[in-house]
Design a protein around this motif. Structure first.
Motif, PDB file in Angstrom:
ATOM      1  N   LEU A  90      -0.651   2.401 -18.274  1.00 53.63           N
ATOM      2  CA  LEU A  90      -0.032   2.028 -17.010  1.00 53.63           C
ATOM      3  C   LEU A  90       1.100   1.046 -17.284  1.00 53.63           C
ATOM      4  CD1 LEU A  90      -3.233   1.472 -14.866  1.00 53.63           C
ATOM      5  CD2 LEU A  90      -1.741   3.459 -14.814  1.00 53.63           C
ATOM      6  N   SER A  93       1.034  -3.586 -17.658  1.00 53.86           N
ATOM      7  CA  SER A  93      -0.321  -4.085 -17.469  1.00 53.86           C
ATOM      8  C   SER A  93      -0.502  -5.400 -18.195  1.00 53.86           C
ATOM      9  CB  SER A  93      -1.343  -3.058 -17.992  1.00 53.86           C
ATOM     10  OG  SER A  93      -2.633  -3.596 -17.968  1.00 53.86           O
ATOM     11  N   HIS A 151       0.943  -1.426 -12.612  1.00 53.15           N
ATOM     12  CA  HIS A 151      -0.500  -1.178 -12.470  1.00 53.15           C
ATOM     13  C   HIS A 151      -0.825   0.053 -11.621  1.00 53.15           C
ATOM     14  CE1 HIS A 151      -1.114  -5.189 -14.193  1.00 53.15           C
ATOM     15  NE2 HIS A 151      -0.254  -5.642 -13.303  1.00 53.15           N
ATOM     16  N   ILE A 152       0.156   0.775 -11.133  1.00 55.04           N
ATOM     17  CA  ILE A 152      -0.105   1.909 -10.239  1.00 55.04           C
ATOM     18  C   ILE A 152       0.749   3.112 -10.645  1.00 55.04           C
ATOM     19  CG2 ILE A 152      -0.018   2.774  -7.865  1.00 55.04           C
ATOM     20  CD1 ILE A 152      -0.333  -0.080  -6.880  1.00 55.04           C
ATOM     21  N   ASN A 153       0.111   4.274 -10.762  1.00 54.88           N
ATOM     22  CA  ASN A 153       0.813   5.543 -10.906  1.00 54.88           C
ATOM     23  C   ASN A 153       0.611   6.340  -9.621  1.00 54.88           C
ATOM     24  OD1 ASN A 153       1.573   4.875 -13.482  1.00 54.88           O
ATOM     25  ND2 ASN A 153       0.000   6.100 -14.483  1.00 54.88           N
ATOM     26  N   GLU A 154       1.719   6.844  -9.054  1.00 51.86           N
ATOM     27  CA  GLU A 154       1.662   7.524  -7.767  1.00 51.86           C
ATOM     28  C   GLU A 154       2.224   8.935  -7.899  1.00 51.86           C
ATOM     29  OE1 GLU A 154       2.277   5.995  -3.196  1.00 51.86           O
ATOM     30  OE2 GLU A 154       3.696   5.340  -4.728  1.00 51.86           O
ATOM     31  N   ARG A 194      -2.971   8.138  -5.795  1.00 48.16           N
ATOM     32  CA  ARG A 194      -2.629   6.798  -6.265  1.00 48.16           C
ATOM     33  C   ARG A 194      -3.665   6.392  -7.308  1.00 48.16           C
ATOM     34  NH1 ARG A 194       0.490   3.246  -3.285  1.00 48.16           N
ATOM     35  NH2 ARG A 194      -0.970   1.562  -3.740  1.00 48.16           N
ATOM     36  N   ARG A 195      -3.216   6.199  -8.550  1.00 52.95           N
ATOM     37  CA  ARG A 195      -4.101   5.886  -9.664  1.00 52.95           C
ATOM     38  C   ARG A 195      -3.872   4.455 -10.154  1.00 52.95           C
ATOM     39  NH1 ARG A 195      -8.527   6.555 -12.265  1.00 52.95           N
ATOM     40  NH2 ARG A 195      -8.330   8.781 -12.689  1.00 52.95           N
ATOM     41  N   THR A 196      -4.951   3.655 -10.194  1.00 51.73           N
ATOM     42  CA  THR A 196      -4.921   2.340 -10.824  1.00 51.73           C
ATOM     43  C   THR A 196      -5.896   2.383 -11.995  1.00 51.73           C
ATOM     44  OG1 THR A 196      -6.670   1.422  -9.418  1.00 51.73           O
ATOM     45  CG2 THR A 196      -4.400   1.250  -8.612  1.00 51.73           C
TER      46      THR A 196
END
Length: 203
Positions: A90, A93, A151-154, A194-196
């Motif tokens: 990510l 991070s 910290h986020i992949n969308e 939305r992936r954290t």
């Protein structure tokens, strides 16, 4: 991950790219320390075709934009060992300590059409104690957009069509031990993910 291939054909005027005998495998020595990555995959295919790749944007702006990607008969192996499988780093991070290198994240990704034809997929999930084998797996997507924030992949996916010739799953816990499905299809108008590090939300 490490990428290897045998032949690369590029048309700089049209942005068309063709690659033969492609293989992606995990690096033996990662470029950085990513303690939250708990899963890995291997990928191989005879051919990948990209149409109208915006090469200038990729080089200058670190944005991956392409009209169409076509992958024919790939073989994919996935090994999942965590509650929430994470395969890639990510962005920015605080848990990561980087070695000095010149690698950069692809911060934005846009694809107008994606086609995956006749894939063979093998999945082992150690955390949930199950495995599965999929044959004749095909996907058609009209649009994919990926944004990477701290910290986020969308992900935004439009008009998703999935077809599976056969699916066999084995569960090592629970009342059901085996699952088998043939000639399955699924259509989804739109999907937002939305992936954290520890959550996956979708709508």
């Amino acid at each position: 991950y490490e990428l290897s291939f045998e032949k690369l054909r590029i048309n700089l005027f049209d942005g068309d790219v063709g690659v033969l005998n492609v293989r992606i495998v995990p690096r033996k020595k990662p470029l950085g320390n990513y303690p939250y990555i708990n899963s890995a995959f291997q990928f191989s295919t005879k051919r990948i075709q990209l149409k109208n790749l915006r090469i200038r944007k990729l080089i200058r702006e670190n944005k991956f934009e392409v009209e169409k990607i076509e992958i024919v008969r790939p073989e994919i192996e996935m090994n999942m060992t965590g509650k929430f499988p994470i395969f890639f780093p990510l962005k920015d991070s605080s848990e990561v300590t980087h070695e000095k290198n010149n690698k950069r994240f692809i911060e934005n990704f846009y694809l107008e059409q994606f086609r995956l034809e006749e894939a063979a997929i093998s999945v082992s999930n150690e955390y949930k104690k199950r495995s599965m084998n999929i044959k004749g797996f095909s996907i058609t997507v009209d649009s994919i957009r990926f944004n990477q924030h701290a910290h986020i992949n969308e992900y935004f996916i439009g008009n998703l069509m999935i077809k599976v010739s056969s699916f066999e799953g084995q569960l090592f816990n629970g009342p059901f031990r085996k699952i088998a499905v043939k000639n399955y299809s699924l259509d989804i108008d739109s999907l937002h993910l939305r992936r954290t590090v520890d959550t996956l939300n979708y709508d």
